[in-house]
Design a protein around this motif. Structure first.
Motif, PDB file in Angstrom:
ATOM      1  N   ALA A   1       0.845  -1.200   0.000  1.00 14.94           N
ATOM      2  CA  ALA A   1       0.000   0.000   0.000  1.00 14.94           C
ATOM      3  C   ALA A   1       0.875   1.242   0.000  1.00 14.94           C
ATOM      4  CB  ALA A   1      -0.911  -0.004   1.232  1.00 14.94           C
ATOM      5  N   THR A   2       0.521   2.201  -0.792  1.00 19.19           N
ATOM      6  CA  THR A   2       1.293   3.445  -0.843  1.00 19.19           C
ATOM      7  C   THR A   2       0.969   4.282   0.383  1.00 19.19           C
ATOM      8  OG1 THR A   2       1.190   3.428  -3.252  1.00 19.19           O
ATOM      9  CG2 THR A   2       1.770   5.526  -2.181  1.00 19.19           C
ATOM     10  N   PRO A   3       1.976   4.570   1.266  1.00 22.32           N
ATOM     11  CA  PRO A   3       1.666   5.327   2.489  1.00 22.32           C
ATOM     12  C   PRO A   3       1.304   6.764   2.152  1.00 22.32           C
ATOM     13  CG  PRO A   3       4.044   5.064   2.240  1.00 22.32           C
ATOM     14  CD  PRO A   3       3.397   4.249   1.151  1.00 22.32           C
ATOM     15  N   ALA A   4       0.390   7.285   2.961  1.00 19.37           N
ATOM     16  CA  ALA A   4       0.001   8.687   2.773  1.00 19.37           C
ATOM     17  C   ALA A   4       1.167   9.579   3.189  1.00 19.37           C
ATOM     18  CB  ALA A   4      -1.226   9.008   3.630  1.00 19.37           C
ATOM     19  N   PRO A   5       1.396  10.654   2.474  1.00 20.60           N
ATOM     20  CA  PRO A   5       2.508  11.542   2.850  1.00 20.60           C
ATOM     21  C   PRO A   5       2.315  12.099   4.255  1.00 20.60           C
ATOM     22  CG  PRO A   5       1.032  12.604   1.259  1.00 20.60           C
ATOM     23  CD  PRO A   5       0.616  11.173   1.346  1.00 20.60           C
TER      24      PRO A   5
END
Length: 287
Positions: A67-71
């Motif tokens: 999953a792409t982590p939120a900035p």
């Protein structure tokens, strides 16, 4: 593994009767005429959806897509409250609080100069904060958590407390209006302030008397006959108690006390006062 015999009468002609496992490796079927033939066994049909890590036929398990982590949202920078060049009551409180925990050694002045910058840097470095020398919200909160609210005398340990409201007895005539609460002497004529100066009083064992008095004797170069100490510009108002200059007060401030006299530490101011005051002028000492 032993063979399994299937009787012809068990099922209709041409139908596959049974599956025989030979040696645990090959599957065979027996027809109605007794002959055998190899059988291909198709895998059981399953859901076509693949699960993470399952064999997809490529020879490698499929790995789940990470999953792409939120900035991350950066923490807001601490807000600057007071910095070098500022002056006023908030700076005086900062200095008094730093003085309570031995980071600021001078008397509070209310001016944010290099001494205050260095004191703040030392406090910040000791607590793992950036050594900016500027008092920001984080630095202030740390300091407040380690100190108590300074008293008026801590804020003005070096003097300079604003004079208290004059006692009503000071509002007429020529009066040395002396407030123990603000530790000030105000020279007043007909209710108007001529000058104000810092003073200190006797200790609890030799207190300065409260009340209304008059100046009955002036002695420019007086020396105490009891304590053999110099009392320049002495203006006596009650027995042996007088308003006079004190070199000890000038040197040590409020760390000491008099033997009941009203000490003045500003030599120029009391010299001017001595020249103006006359015998018979009123003296009011009040709390």
């Amino acid at each position: 593994m032993a063979g399994v015999v299937v009787h012809k009468g068990a099922i209709a002609v041409g139908a596959v009767v049974a599956v025989v496992l030979v040696g645990g490796c090959k599957a065979q079927a027996t027809d109605a005429d007794g002959k055998t033939r190899p059988v291909r066994i198709s895998p059981t049909k399953t859901d076509t959806k693949t699960t993470p890590g399952a064999d997809t036929g490529s020879g490698k398990p499929e790995k789940p897509s990470p999953a792409t982590p939120a900035p991350a949202t950066p923490a807001p920078a601490p807000k600057t409250l007071i910095a070098q060049g500022r002056s006023g009551g908030e700076v005086r409180e900062l200095q008094a609080r730093l003085r309570q925990i031995s980071w600021f050694f001078a008397d509070p002045t209310g001016s944010y100069g290099s001494a205050t910058v260095n004191a703040v840097k030392g406090f910040q470095g000791k607590r793992g904060l950036p050594r900016t020398g500027t008092t920001d919200t984080v630095t202030w909160q740390k300091l407040v958590g380690m100190t108590r609210e300074p008293t008026k005398y801590e804020l003005y340990s070096g003097g300079g407390i604003p004079a208290s409201k004059p006692d009503k007895r000071c509002m007429t005539g020529r009066v040395l209006c002396i407030s123990k609460e603000s530790r000030t002497l105000t020279w007043m004529i007909d209710g108007h302030t001529v000058s104000t100066m810092d003073v200190r009083f006797g200790s609890q064992y030799t207190p300065t008397r409260d009340g209304t008095f008059t100046v009955y004797w002036k002695s420019r170069h007086h020396v105490s006959t009891l304590f053999h100490t110099a009392m320049p510009y002495a203006m006596f108002f009650s027995g042996g108690q007088a308003v006079h200059y004190s070199s000890d007060f000038a040197a040590t401030g409020y760390n000491g006390a008099s033997h009941g006299c009203v000490n003045v530490r500003d030599k120029k101011k009391i010299a001017s006062l001595f020249a103006q005051v006359r015998n018979g002028d009123k003296v009011v000492v009040y709390k």
